[in-house]
Each structure stands twice: as C-alpha cells, then as structure tokens.
Design a protein around this motif. Structure first.
Motif, short mmCIF file in Angstrom:
data_model
loop_
_atom_site.label_atom_id
_atom_site.label_comp_id
_atom_site.label_asym_id
_atom_site.label_seq_id
_atom_site.Cartn_x
_atom_site.Cartn_y
_atom_site.Cartn_z
N ALA A 169 -0.12 12.31 -24.64
CA ALA A 169 -0.69 11.06 -25.15
C ALA A 169 -1.22 10.20 -24.01
N ALA A 170 -0.48 10.11 -22.91
CA ALA A 170 -0.93 9.32 -21.76
C ALA A 170 -2.17 9.93 -21.13
N ASP A 171 -2.23 11.27 -21.04
CA ASP A 171 -3.41 11.93 -20.48
C ASP A 171 -4.64 11.69 -21.34
N ILE A 172 -4.47 11.78 -22.65
CA ILE A 172 -5.60 11.54 -23.56
C ILE A 172 -6.04 10.08 -23.47
N GLN A 173 -5.08 9.17 -23.41
CA GLN A 173 -5.43 7.76 -23.29
C GLN A 173 -6.20 7.51 -21.99
N HIS A 174 -5.75 8.11 -20.90
CA HIS A 174 -6.43 7.96 -19.62
C HIS A 174 -7.85 8.54 -19.69
N MET A 175 -8.00 9.68 -20.34
CA MET A 175 -9.30 10.32 -20.47
C MET A 175 -10.27 9.47 -21.30
N MET A 176 -9.76 8.79 -22.30
CA MET A 176 -10.62 8.01 -23.20
C MET A 176 -10.79 6.56 -22.75
N GLN A 177 -10.16 6.20 -21.67
CA GLN A 177 -10.24 4.83 -21.19
C GLN A 177 -11.68 4.36 -20.89
N PRO A 178 -12.56 5.22 -20.33
CA PRO A 178 -13.94 4.76 -20.13
C PRO A 178 -14.63 4.36 -21.44
N ALA A 179 -14.38 5.11 -22.50
CA ALA A 179 -14.96 4.75 -23.80
C ALA A 179 -14.42 3.41 -24.29
N GLN A 180 -13.14 3.18 -24.04
CA GLN A 180 -12.57 1.89 -24.44
C GLN A 180 -13.19 0.75 -23.64
N MET A 181 -13.42 0.96 -22.36
CA MET A 181 -14.02 -0.09 -21.53
C MET A 181 -15.44 -0.42 -22.02
N VAL A 182 -16.20 0.60 -22.38
CA VAL A 182 -17.55 0.38 -22.90
C VAL A 182 -17.48 -0.39 -24.22
N SER A 183 -16.48 -0.08 -25.02
CA SER A 183 -16.37 -0.77 -26.31
C SER A 183 -16.16 -2.26 -26.13
N TYR A 184 -15.52 -2.66 -25.03
CA TYR A 184 -15.31 -4.09 -24.80
C TYR A 184 -16.63 -4.81 -24.53
N LEU A 185 -17.64 -4.13 -24.06
CA LEU A 185 -18.98 -4.74 -23.94
C LEU A 185 -19.55 -5.02 -25.32
N PHE A 186 -19.37 -4.05 -26.24
CA PHE A 186 -19.86 -4.23 -27.60
C PHE A 186 -19.17 -5.42 -28.28
N ILE A 187 -17.95 -5.68 -27.86
CA ILE A 187 -17.17 -6.75 -28.47
C ILE A 187 -17.35 -8.07 -27.72
N GLY A 188 -17.30 -8.01 -26.41
CA GLY A 188 -17.31 -9.22 -25.59
C GLY A 188 -18.59 -10.01 -25.63
N VAL A 189 -19.73 -9.33 -25.53
CA VAL A 189 -21.01 -10.04 -25.47
C VAL A 189 -21.24 -10.92 -26.70
N PRO A 190 -21.12 -10.39 -27.92
CA PRO A 190 -21.35 -11.28 -29.07
C PRO A 190 -20.31 -12.38 -29.21
N LEU A 191 -19.06 -12.11 -28.80
CA LEU A 191 -18.04 -13.14 -28.94
C LEU A 191 -18.23 -14.26 -27.92
N VAL A 192 -18.65 -13.93 -26.71
CA VAL A 192 -18.97 -14.96 -25.71
C VAL A 192 -20.17 -15.77 -26.18
N LEU A 193 -21.18 -15.09 -26.70
CA LEU A 193 -22.37 -15.78 -27.19
C LEU A 193 -22.02 -16.71 -28.36
N LEU A 194 -21.11 -16.30 -29.21
CA LEU A 194 -20.68 -17.15 -30.31
C LEU A 194 -20.08 -18.46 -29.78
N ILE A 195 -19.22 -18.35 -28.78
CA ILE A 195 -18.63 -19.56 -28.18
C ILE A 195 -19.72 -20.44 -27.57
N VAL A 196 -20.66 -19.83 -26.88
CA VAL A 196 -21.75 -20.59 -26.25
C VAL A 196 -22.55 -21.34 -27.30
#
Length: 152
Positions: free
Chosen positions: A61-88
């Motif tokens: 489970a830890a190895d799979i989580q580590h392997m998929m971590q780049p996809a998770q980091m990219v997903s935070y861009l999909f989430i962060g940009v619109p949420l920051v813009l909403l606050i602005v």
C-alpha cells in the motif's frame, strides 16, 4: 438569487463566467484523481489482508501510494487554482456574495482542518481529518451557500 445557480453564476461580470465555469469544472477532476489513487492503495492493502498476506500489505500500500503521489500532486492544481480564484473574486467584490463569505470558502476550511491535524497526536483519527478535509470544506461551503440563499 442563489437558488439553483451554478458556482460561476456567483460572479457579477458575465465575461468572466465562462472561464470561471471551466476552472470550477476542474474541481471534480482533481477530486476524482485523488480519490482514485487513495482507493487503489486501500484496495491493495485490503486485498493483501484478505488473502492472508499481512506482512506485505503495508509495504504494498505504501509503495502504491508513493508511486501515485505525482498524480495526487497534479490533482491539487486542478483543485487549488479555482479555489484560490474563488477567494480572490469574493475579496474583490466580484461576486453576488458578501465579503464575509471568504471565511466559508473551501480552501480556508481545508487549510484549517489540515492545521488541526498538525497539532493533534498522530492517530487514525488525525489521518481521517487530513483525508476528509476537502470533502468537509466543500460541505461547509455548500451549507453556507444554502444559508446565504435563505437570507436573500
């Protein structure tokens, strides 16, 4: 006025509604990526435990989580940009909402819940808070929008 409107309809300026609607549509994409990756490593752990391989379950489970971590980091861009813009947009008065609604936007609640995780002892509960922070933040936001609608 807040009735069943789309999030982009919170904006005052029609010219910005279409690009903002596109950005807000990225939120579920990021959410799906995160939840897919988490589901995969939870499934791997569960499969190992069910098939009597407990000594391998945590490592797999830890190895799979580590392997998929780049996809998770990219997903935070999909989430962060619109949420920051909403606050602005809320802070600049570009929405139909009052400026106090900035305190109910999802990004602030995500940051608050993540901060809570840092000050409480490391337990399954604290990991649950970290995992649930985005969902909880969106619940707070939607409840706020419903309450704001009833004020109108």
């Amino acid at each position: 006025m807040l009735g069943c409107m789309k999030t982009a309809d919170l904006l005052n300026e029609n010219s910005k509604k279409k690009p903002f609607r596109f950005l807000m549509a990225q939120l579920p994409v990021g959410w799906l990526i995160i939840h897919f990756t988490v589901s995969v490593f939870i499934y791997a752990y569960s499969w190992c435990m069910h098939n009597e391989l407990p000594e391998k379950s945590e490592k797999l489970a830890a190895d799979i989580q580590h392997m998929m971590q780049p996809a998770q980091m990219v997903s935070y861009l999909f989430i962060g940009v619109p949420l920051v813009l909403l606050i602005v947009y809320v802070l600049r008065g570009k929405t139909v909402l009052k400026k106090r609604s900035q305190f109910f936007t999802p990004l602030l609640w995500m940051a608050f819940l993540s901060g809570v995780k840092l000050v409480i002892p490391a337990t399954p509960f604290s990991n649950g808070i970290d995992t649930f922070c985005m969902n909880a933040a969106l619940i707070v936001w939607f409840v706020y929008l419903l309450a704001a609608r009833s004020e109108q």
